[in-house]
Scaffold this motif. Structure first.
Motif, PDB file in Angstrom:
ATOM      1  N   ARG A 271       0.828  -1.207   0.000  1.00  0.00           N
ATOM      2  CA  ARG A 271       0.000   0.000   0.000  1.00  0.00           C
ATOM      3  C   ARG A 271       0.863   1.259   0.000  1.00  0.00           C
ATOM      4  O   ARG A 271       0.612   2.195  -0.747  1.00  0.00           O
ATOM      5  N   ARG A 272       1.903   1.262   0.835  1.00  0.00           N
ATOM      6  CA  ARG A 272       2.784   2.434   0.907  1.00  0.00           C
ATOM      7  C   ARG A 272       3.483   2.689  -0.415  1.00  0.00           C
ATOM      8  O   ARG A 272       3.775   3.834  -0.761  1.00  0.00           O
ATOM      9  N   HIS A 273       3.765   1.608  -1.142  1.00  0.00           N
ATOM     10  CA  HIS A 273       4.468   1.761  -2.421  1.00  0.00           C
ATOM     11  C   HIS A 273       3.506   1.786  -3.615  1.00  0.00           C
ATOM     12  O   HIS A 273       3.930   1.629  -4.760  1.00  0.00           O
ATOM     13  N   LYS A 274       2.215   1.952  -3.303  1.00  0.00           N
ATOM     14  CA  LYS A 274       1.169   2.121  -4.320  1.00  0.00           C
ATOM     15  C   LYS A 274       1.042   0.930  -5.266  1.00  0.00           C
ATOM     16  O   LYS A 274       0.603   1.079  -6.417  1.00  0.00           O
ATOM     17  N   ALA A 275       1.420  -0.242  -4.802  1.00  0.00           N
ATOM     18  CA  ALA A 275       1.176  -1.476  -5.565  1.00  0.00           C
ATOM     19  C   ALA A 275      -0.176  -2.016  -5.102  1.00  0.00           C
ATOM     20  O   ALA A 275      -0.262  -3.008  -4.361  1.00  0.00           O
ATOM     21  N   PHE A 276      -1.243  -1.355  -5.538  1.00  0.00           N
ATOM     22  CA  PHE A 276      -2.566  -1.582  -4.944  1.00  0.00           C
ATOM     23  C   PHE A 276      -3.131  -2.976  -5.222  1.00  0.00           C
ATOM     24  O   PHE A 276      -3.843  -3.536  -4.384  1.00  0.00           O
ATOM     25  N   THR A 277      -2.829  -3.541  -6.389  1.00  0.00           N
ATOM     26  CA  THR A 277      -3.332  -4.879  -6.699  1.00  0.00           C
ATOM     27  C   THR A 277      -2.826  -5.893  -5.683  1.00  0.00           C
ATOM     28  O   THR A 277      -3.592  -6.709  -5.146  1.00  0.00           O
ATOM     29  N   PHE A 278      -1.522  -5.846  -5.391  1.00  0.00           N
ATOM     30  CA  PHE A 278      -0.937  -6.760  -4.404  1.00  0.00           C
ATOM     31  C   PHE A 278      -1.431  -6.430  -2.998  1.00  0.00           C
ATOM     32  O   PHE A 278      -1.668  -7.327  -2.186  1.00  0.00           O
ATOM     33  N   ALA A 279      -1.555  -5.134  -2.712  1.00  0.00           N
ATOM     34  CA  ALA A 279      -2.022  -4.725  -1.374  1.00  0.00           C
ATOM     35  C   ALA A 279      -3.430  -5.246  -1.102  1.00  0.00           C
ATOM     36  O   ALA A 279      -3.724  -5.775  -0.019  1.00  0.00           O
ATOM     37  N   ILE A 280      -4.326  -5.120  -2.087  1.00  0.00           N
ATOM     38  CA  ILE A 280      -5.700  -5.598  -1.930  1.00  0.00           C
ATOM     39  C   ILE A 280      -5.729  -7.118  -1.806  1.00  0.00           C
ATOM     40  O   ILE A 280      -6.476  -7.679  -0.991  1.00  0.00           O
ATOM     41  N   HIS A 281      -4.902  -7.794  -2.603  1.00  0.00           N
ATOM     42  CA  HIS A 281      -4.848  -9.268  -2.550  1.00  0.00           C
ATOM     43  C   HIS A 281      -4.514  -9.748  -1.135  1.00  0.00           C
ATOM     44  O   HIS A 281      -5.188 -10.633  -0.590  1.00  0.00           O
ATOM     45  N   HIS A 282      -3.489  -9.156  -0.525  1.00  0.00           N
ATOM     46  CA  HIS A 282      -3.070  -9.609   0.809  1.00  0.00           C
ATOM     47  C   HIS A 282      -4.025  -9.137   1.898  1.00  0.00           C
ATOM     48  O   HIS A 282      -4.246  -9.852   2.887  1.00  0.00           O
ATOM     49  N   ALA A 283      -4.623  -7.957   1.724  1.00  0.00           N
ATOM     50  CA  ALA A 283      -5.619  -7.495   2.702  1.00  0.00           C
ATOM     51  C   ALA A 283      -6.844  -8.408   2.689  1.00  0.00           C
ATOM     52  O   ALA A 283      -7.408  -8.748   3.745  1.00  0.00           O
ATOM     53  N   THR A 284      -7.262  -8.823   1.495  1.00  0.00           N
ATOM     54  CA  THR A 284      -8.390  -9.755   1.374  1.00  0.00           C
ATOM     55  C   THR A 284      -8.024 -11.120   1.952  1.00  0.00           C
ATOM     56  O   THR A 284      -8.854 -11.777   2.598  1.00  0.00           O
ATOM     57  N   HIS A 285      -6.783 -11.529   1.738  1.00  0.00           N
ATOM     58  CA  HIS A 285      -6.296 -12.801   2.293  1.00  0.00           C
ATOM     59  C   HIS A 285      -6.385 -12.774   3.822  1.00  0.00           C
ATOM     60  O   HIS A 285      -6.809 -13.750   4.457  1.00  0.00           O
ATOM     61  N   LEU A 286      -6.013 -11.640   4.426  1.00  0.00           N
ATOM     62  CA  LEU A 286      -6.101 -11.515   5.885  1.00  0.00           C
ATOM     63  C   LEU A 286      -7.545 -11.671   6.356  1.00  0.00           C
ATOM     64  O   LEU A 286      -7.815 -12.380   7.342  1.00  0.00           O
ATOM     65  N   CYS A 287      -8.471 -11.027   5.666  1.00  0.00           N
ATOM     66  CA  CYS A 287      -9.890 -11.147   6.041  1.00  0.00           C
ATOM     67  C   CYS A 287     -10.374 -12.590   5.912  1.00  0.00           C
ATOM     68  O   CYS A 287     -11.158 -13.073   6.742  1.00  0.00           O
ATOM     69  N   ASP A 288      -9.894 -13.298   4.875  1.00  0.00           N
ATOM     70  CA  ASP A 288     -10.251 -14.709   4.700  1.00  0.00           C
ATOM     71  C   ASP A 288      -9.702 -15.563   5.848  1.00  0.00           C
ATOM     72  O   ASP A 288     -10.380 -16.477   6.338  1.00  0.00           O
ATOM     73  N   ILE A 289      -8.472 -15.262   6.259  1.00  0.00           N
ATOM     74  CA  ILE A 289      -7.876 -15.996   7.381  1.00  0.00           C
ATOM     75  C   ILE A 289      -8.716 -15.800   8.640  1.00  0.00           C
ATOM     76  O   ILE A 289      -8.997 -16.749   9.383  1.00  0.00           O
ATOM     77  N   CYS A 290      -9.128 -14.559   8.878  1.00  0.00           N
ATOM     78  CA  CYS A 290      -9.960 -14.263  10.050  1.00  0.00           C
ATOM     79  C   CYS A 290     -11.266 -15.054   9.995  1.00  0.00           C
ATOM     80  O   CYS A 290     -11.696 -15.654  10.987  1.00  0.00           O
ATOM     81  N   SER A 291     -11.917 -15.048   8.837  1.00  0.00           N
ATOM     82  CA  SER A 291     -13.212 -15.728   8.692  1.00  0.00           C
ATOM     83  C   SER A 291     -13.084 -17.229   8.932  1.00  0.00           C
ATOM     84  O   SER A 291     -13.954 -17.842   9.564  1.00  0.00           O
ATOM     85  N   LYS A 292     -11.994 -17.830   8.451  1.00  0.00           N
ATOM     86  CA  LYS A 292     -11.825 -19.277   8.568  1.00  0.00           C
ATOM     87  C   LYS A 292     -11.313 -19.698   9.942  1.00  0.00           C
ATOM     88  O   LYS A 292     -11.241 -20.888  10.240  1.00  0.00           O
ATOM     89  N   ASN A 293     -10.925 -18.733  10.782  1.00  0.00           N
ATOM     90  CA  ASN A 293     -10.446 -19.054  12.128  1.00  0.00           C
ATOM     91  C   ASN A 293     -11.369 -18.484  13.207  1.00  0.00           C
ATOM     92  O   ASN A 293     -10.928 -18.183  14.321  1.00  0.00           O
ATOM     93  N   ASN A 294     -12.662 -18.346  12.851  1.00  0.00           N
ATOM     94  CA  ASN A 294     -13.671 -17.855  13.796  1.00  0.00           C
ATOM     95  C   ASN A 294     -13.324 -16.484  14.365  1.00  0.00           C
ATOM     96  O   ASN A 294     -13.548 -16.191  15.538  1.00  0.00           O
ATOM     97  N   LEU A 295     -12.725 -15.636  13.517  1.00  0.00           N
ATOM     98  CA  LEU A 295     -12.369 -14.281  13.921  1.00  0.00           C
ATOM     99  C   LEU A 295     -13.034 -13.254  13.005  1.00  0.00           C
ATOM    100  O   LEU A 295     -12.483 -12.195  12.729  1.00  0.00           O
ATOM    101  N   ALA A 296     -14.258 -13.600  12.537  1.00  0.00           N
ATOM    102  CA  ALA A 296     -14.962 -12.706  11.618  1.00  0.00           C
ATOM    103  C   ALA A 296     -15.308 -11.382  12.280  1.00  0.00           C
ATOM    104  O   ALA A 296     -15.425 -10.353  11.611  1.00  0.00           O
ATOM    105  N   VAL A 297     -15.493 -11.399  13.603  1.00  0.00           N
ATOM    106  CA  VAL A 297     -15.691 -10.161  14.359  1.00  0.00           C
ATOM    107  C   VAL A 297     -14.582 -10.132  15.404  1.00  0.00           C
ATOM    108  O   VAL A 297     -14.696 -10.731  16.469  1.00  0.00           O
TER     109      VAL A 297
END
Length: 490
Positions: A271-297
């Motif tokens: 994100r800091r280096h404005k590589a937004f495609t990669f930044a969004i990919h990893h941010a979405t990956h983090l949200c997926d990890i949370c959802s699959k580990n009962n950390l949706a909230v």
């Protein structure tokens, strides 16, 4: 001000209500720091990562395998015979002669503060230090002693090494280096932490068991943290990717909880280096990890949403950014309570986005004031967090056309960043911006103030990165140009 966020769902309507008046959500929550149900979820990503690494260390080293570091000073002309340990290319003490503090079989870790990663490097360092000390001894200008740091092991480990149980022994030593590197990192001794973590990785890199791979990932993560701390973002990104690869391999799960921290950090780097495609990919990956580990909230999910919001803000998608910030804010309040520092962070972010959307009114300023109040009441708050609020308030005053208010809050920001005596790129940037404010005033006194601020900023960067760094050279050239312009004007 009412911000338009289009959606027909009840949840989105609730977020719209909060968006219009975020402070109303805080008023509806009881005055407590943490809700009773959220204690297990309030652990930060860093804490979870540390716990996971500690678990890896525990599995690497059995309780009976003990290891101690010793710091010993010996006369430079005393003979100590070193030998190579063919298992991992380390230096071991073969014969200590009359030096009773040294034990044959101990591993040499450092000489005069220089950490040793392999045998050939160690021999070079020993010979160089010995030569310099002997020369200094003739002049009488320095005590002629070698300061050795050794790792002494119990007989259990020595017996294992003799029995060629290399994998278990190597993992054991790597875990020790990993622990030492973490301690050095916490003390902000980044070079030492990097050397120790690199040594730990080298020791265990030839082993392939699950414990060894966990140790490899832990050592690489400390290296990445150190590279990030000294501003080498892309090198850090490559190391974090290797950490993710190793942990995915050992746990056979691309959504294992141990991936949360490296995935989140990697997204922020891109994100800091404005590589937004990669930044969004990893941010979405983090949200997926949370959802699959009962950390949706959870705090972790809120952090992921806030990071996605910052990406959208950098892309200029302000309405989407604001919606994500509101959702992260609501989640943090419900999970962590109304007085938690993460809630203050959300309030600051909301204020910044409202400014970008054109709201310069009292409501935006109230968000910053409330964030400062939360930070002031929290014992865990560091001065850099308050500095971020002062920066936002300085920007708000600037957009209002209030130059005195802008200068006042920028001075408070600099003071907050200097409070702990820790140099950082944020401090250098704040000093440079304060210098620009003084420069705009155009008086001789303010010109001298601007010169001092810029000089302190360059000194800070010099200490952090060295004089040959591109950022240091750019700031130095700009400083010389601006100083020359001021001299010509006066």
């Amino acid at each position: 001000m009412s911000l338009s966020i289009t959606s027909n769902t009840q949840h989105q309507l609730q977020l719209q209500t909060i968006a219009d008046n975020p402070l109303s959500l805080l008023d509806s929550i009881p005055n407590e720091n943490l809700p009773a149900h959220s204690s297990s979820e309030s652990t930060s990503e860093e804490d979870r990562s540390d716990k996971d690494s500690d678990t890896a260390e525990a599995s690497c080293a059995s309780p009976e395998l003990l290891c101690n570091l010793k710091d010993i000073e010996i006369p430079v002309d005393n003979d100590v015979v070193f030998a190579v340990n063919e298992d991992d290319d380390s230096i071991v003490i073969s014969d200590a002669g009359s030096i009773t503090d040294l034990t044959s079989g101990d591993i040499l870790v450092a000489v005069n503060g220089h950490f040793i990663s392999n045998y050939s490097e160690g021999r070079t360092i020993i010979e160089k230090e010995r030569k310099q000390l002997l020369a200094a001894k003739k002049d009488g200008s320095a005590p002629a002693v070698l300061r050795l740091r050794t790792m002494s092991t119990c007989s259990t480990v020595k017996d294992q090494r003799k029995d060629n149980n290399v994998k278990k022994s190597a993992t054991f030593f790597a875990a020790k280096f990993l622990k030492l590197s973490k301690e050095a990192y916490k003390k902000r001794h980044y070079h030492e932490a990097l050397q120790l973590a690199s040594r730990g990785f080298e020791v265990v890199s030839t082993s392939a068991g699950p414990s060894s791979i966990r140790c490899q990932a832990g050592c690489l993560e400390v290296q990445a943290d150190c590279e990030l701390a000294v501003g080498r973002d892309m090198r850090a990104a490559e190391l974090y990717k290797e950490v993710i690869k190793l942990r995915s391999q050992v746990y056979r799960d691309e959504h294992h909880i141990s991936l949360m921290r490296p995935v989140d950090t990697l997204s922020r780097i891109y994100r800091r280096h404005k590589a937004f495609t990669f930044a969004i990919h990893h941010a979405t990956h983090l949200c997926d990890i949370c959802s699959k580990n009962n950390l949706a909230v959870s705090r972790q999910m809120a952090s992921g949403l806030a990071n996605l919001a910052r990406i959208r803000r950098a892309q200029g998608l302000l309405n989407e950014c604001f919606l994500l910030e509101v959702e992260a804010f609501q989640m943090r309040v419900s999970v962590l309570g109304r007085r938690h520092p993460s809630v203050a962070q959300s309030l600051q972010s909301l204020a910044a986005v409202r400014m970008d959307l054109g709201d310069l009114g009292k409501g935006t300023e109230d968000l910053c004031t409330k964030a400062l109040e939360i930070y002031s009441s929290s014992p865990s708050t560091c001065s850099s967090e308050k500095a971020g609020i002062y920066n936002t308030l300085s920007t708000l005053q600037h957009r209002r056309g209030n130059s005195k208010g802008r200068e006042h809050f920028k001075q408070l920001e600099v003071s907050a960043r200097e409070e702990k005596g820790v140099l950082s790129t944020s401090l250098a940037k704040s000093l440079w911006e304060l210098g620009a404010i003084y420069q705009e005033e155009g008086t001789e006194v303010s010109g001298r103030q601007a010169h001092r601020c810029r000089a302190k900023a360059i000194h800070t960067l010099n200490v952090l990165f060295g004089p040959g760094n591109k950022l240091v050279m750019k700031y130095t050239a700009d400083h010389e140009r601006l100083s020359s312009a001021v001299r010509d004007m006066h």
